[in-house]
Write an enzyme that holds these catalytic residues in place. Structure first.
Site, PDB file in Angstrom:
ATOM      1  N   GLY A  61       0.788  -1.229   0.000  1.00 41.64           N
ATOM      2  CA  GLY A  61       0.000   0.000   0.000  1.00 41.64           C
ATOM      3  C   GLY A  61       0.817   1.273   0.000  1.00 41.64           C
ATOM      4  N   SER A  62       0.176   2.348   0.507  1.00 43.85           N
ATOM      5  CA  SER A  62       0.747   3.689   0.417  1.00 43.85           C
ATOM      6  C   SER A  62       1.908   3.882   1.381  1.00 43.85           C
ATOM      7  CB  SER A  62      -0.336   4.714   0.736  1.00 43.85           C
ATOM      8  OG  SER A  62       0.241   5.955   1.053  1.00 43.85           O
ATOM      9  N   THR A  63       2.869   4.718   0.949  1.00 40.66           N
ATOM     10  CA  THR A  63       4.020   5.035   1.788  1.00 40.66           C
ATOM     11  C   THR A  63       3.618   5.837   3.023  1.00 40.66           C
ATOM     12  OG1 THR A  63       4.414   6.973   0.429  1.00 40.66           O
ATOM     13  CG2 THR A  63       5.694   5.024  -0.093  1.00 40.66           C
ATOM     14  N   VAL A  64       2.397   6.412   3.022  1.00 38.35           N
ATOM     15  CA  VAL A  64       1.912   7.118   4.214  1.00 38.35           C
ATOM     16  C   VAL A  64       1.814   6.139   5.391  1.00 38.35           C
ATOM     17  CG1 VAL A  64       0.017   8.535   5.127  1.00 38.35           C
ATOM     18  CG2 VAL A  64       0.713   8.793   2.763  1.00 38.35           C
ATOM     19  N   GLY A  65       1.800   4.831   5.083  1.00 36.08           N
ATOM     20  CA  GLY A  65       1.757   3.800   6.117  1.00 36.08           C
ATOM     21  C   GLY A  65       2.863   3.937   7.150  1.00 36.08           C
TER      22      GLY A  65
END
Lengths: 137, 399
Positions: A61-65
């Site tokens: 998923g997203s790097t915001v993770g």
């Protein structure tokens, strides 16, 4: 028993294993307010990650993770340690900025939910301190 | 990984806690990607700037790094923020977002990172040269640096780029190494391309093809006879958005192409492929467009001069954002372009862009010349889109 893998993030921590064979997306898949997995259909859906040694194959998923992992730590809801088959940058960076011990290259089929584990992030190893309590069935 | 004594000292905490954490990030990334060593970097572009992306956790992390003594050891510039931090009112974005956004910029500024707030660092003084090792985030700029400038960078994430800025290092793997830069697929373009929207449509076709191939080929593009800076930045933004592409070569145009052999395997792209891409990004009916944007990536001075010509003495009838870097706008003011544009009712949205501004729910349909902006408007802001040539976008705003 001690399993030898690879160091991703230093530090030493122990806790009860929470094992899944599905990848985890921290952004969108884990509620940062509660530390509970919310991805529909995930093996861990509805379970809290707080204080557990979280064992999963790889992040997705997203790097915001990475920031979700940091936020969980600040709220006291983060896993105590993370064990991966193959760590990827989202989980690795999240563990480092949140100071959560992390190792990978561990054979996940040796680990089961309920075991008591100690993760040595520096040495890249996982110790199974106690097998899970006998299943009453 | 093999670390130099200086790198080991940083890892041991001799440069303070922020530098230590930064080096830990780089060692972990290097371990994951199989790097043998670090490479010094002279230029960094940091993403993770808009508070809409960072949230409170991201702001807290940046504040911790600034307080922990983090200090840039390489020229480092910033990606767009979520709002024009000097003139937020015309864009309709206020507190608490504005205050949080200013705190983010303050943390970066304390670390000596230049708050350029643009996705076009190469237009405002962060311009690496051929062969230079750099660490850039912002996918469109990564592609410009690798393909057009011939510098060397991987697609960094926000924390990885920040870590590179605070240590002056990045792990040596991927596009830092010669072998990863060799083209592996020829892309033959049998169509005439004119303007930014055509190059954006081409980027979508190429990007979507490459995204389906797990071996991630490096394309060697043949066909285009020329490409302006503006067309190249549109192509870079699009091919990165639709295919996570970090590097391509164009015969006769980009600097490494001349010393490379075109690969045998060939993908041919015709006018019908471009038409399909344009139509896939144009689901908004003409009456549904209530938001117009030029400047994804941020507009160049040449584009702003052209825009001023098109808007002179006319009046726009839709919300029309001109997204660009502050230094670019300042030069446009000196030349009188900015005044002409503002007099038409169009708004400058400096420091920010339509990808990262918090605009969800405010509009229905976006008209733009940017294939990248279309993707984010749809996925992130729930908008319908119309992909049009630059001049037609302006006409849409006037209608």
């Amino acid at each position: 028993m001690r399993l030898q893998g690879r160091s991703i993030c230093p530090g030493r921590a122990g806790g009860e294993a929470l094992v899944t064979h599905m990848p985890i997306s921290f952004y969108g898949g884990v509620d940062p307010e509660s530390g509970v997995v919310v991805e529909p259909g995930h093996e861990l859906e509805g379970l809290s990650l707080a204080g557990r040694v979280l064992v999963f194959p790889s992040g997705k998923g997203s790097t915001v993770g990475s920031y979700v992992i940091y936020r969980l730590k600040r709220a006291g809801l983060a896993p105590a340690a993370i064990v991966n088959a193959e760590c990827e940058p989202i989980t690795a960076v999240g563990c480092i900025i949140a100071e959560i011990p992390c190792v990978d290259h561990i054979p996940l089929d040796r680990l089961h939910t309920g075991q008591r584990l100690v993760v040595d992030g520096e040495a890249g190893s996982v110790e199974i301190v106690q097998q899970q309590e006998k299943d009453p069935t | 990984m093999e670390l130099t004594p200086e790198e080991q000292a940083m890892l041991a905490g001799e440069g303070g806690p922020a530098t230590r954490k930064a080096m830990q990030i780089l060692v972990a990334l290097g371990t994951i990607y199989g790097a043998q060593r670090m490479v010094p970097v002279t230029s960094v572009q940091v993403s993770g700037v808009s508070y809409d992306n960072l949230g409170q956790a991201g702001l807290e992390f940046l504040t911790e790094m600034a307080t922990g003594g983090g200090r840039a050891r390489a020229l480092a510039t910033l990606n767009p923020a979520g709002v024009d931090v000097e003139e937020p009112q015309p864009l309709g974005i206020g507190d608490p977002f504005l205050t949080n956004q200013r705190r983010v910029l303050e943390a970066y500024t304390r670390m000596g990172i230049l708050s350029t707030c643009t996705c076009t660092p190469y237009l405002v003084g962060n311009l690496p040269h051929f062969g230079e090792s750099i660490a850039w985030a912002e996918s469109s700029a990564v592609c410009m640096a690798n393909a057009v400038l011939g510098a060397r960078t991987n697609r960094e994430g926000g924390p990885g780029a920040l870590a590179a800025a605070l240590t002056g290092r990045t792990p040596a793997y991927g596009y830092h190494l010669d072998e990863a830069r060799e083209p592996t697929l020829t892309v033959l373009v049998r169509a005439r391309l004119a303007g930014t929207s055509d190059f954006g449509a081409l980027g979508k076709v190429i990007g979507e093809h490459l995204a389906r191939r797990p071996e991630r080929p490096v394309p060697y593009i043949r066909g285009p006879e020329s490409a302006s800076l503006e067309e190249l930045k549109s192509l870079c933004a699009s091919v990165a958005t639709y295919g996570s592409v970090a590097l391509f070569h164009i015969e006769g145009i980009t600097p490494e192409a001349d010393c490379m052999t075109p690969p045998k395997e060939t993908l041919t792209i015709g006018p019908e492929d471009l038409a399909r891409a344009r139509s896939a990004l144009s689901d908004a009916a003409p009456g549904e467009v209530d938001f117009v944007n030029l400047g994804c990536p941020h507009l160049s001075l040449r584009e702003i001069a052209h825009l001023a010509d098109l808007l002179r003495g006319r009046r726009v009838r839709k919300e029309f954002w001109i997204t660009t870097a502050r230094p670019t706008k300042q030069m446009a003011e000196r030349m009188g372009y900015a005044q002409t544009i503002t007099a038409s009712g169009a708004k400058f949205a400096v420091d920010t862009c339509c990808v990262v501004a918090p605009i969800r729910g405010r509009f229905t349909g976006l008209a733009t010349d940017s294939a990248k902006a279309c993707a984010y408007a749809r996925a992130r802001h729930g908008l319908k889109t119309r992909l049009l040539p630059f001049e037609a976008v302006v006409e849409e705003a006037l209608r």
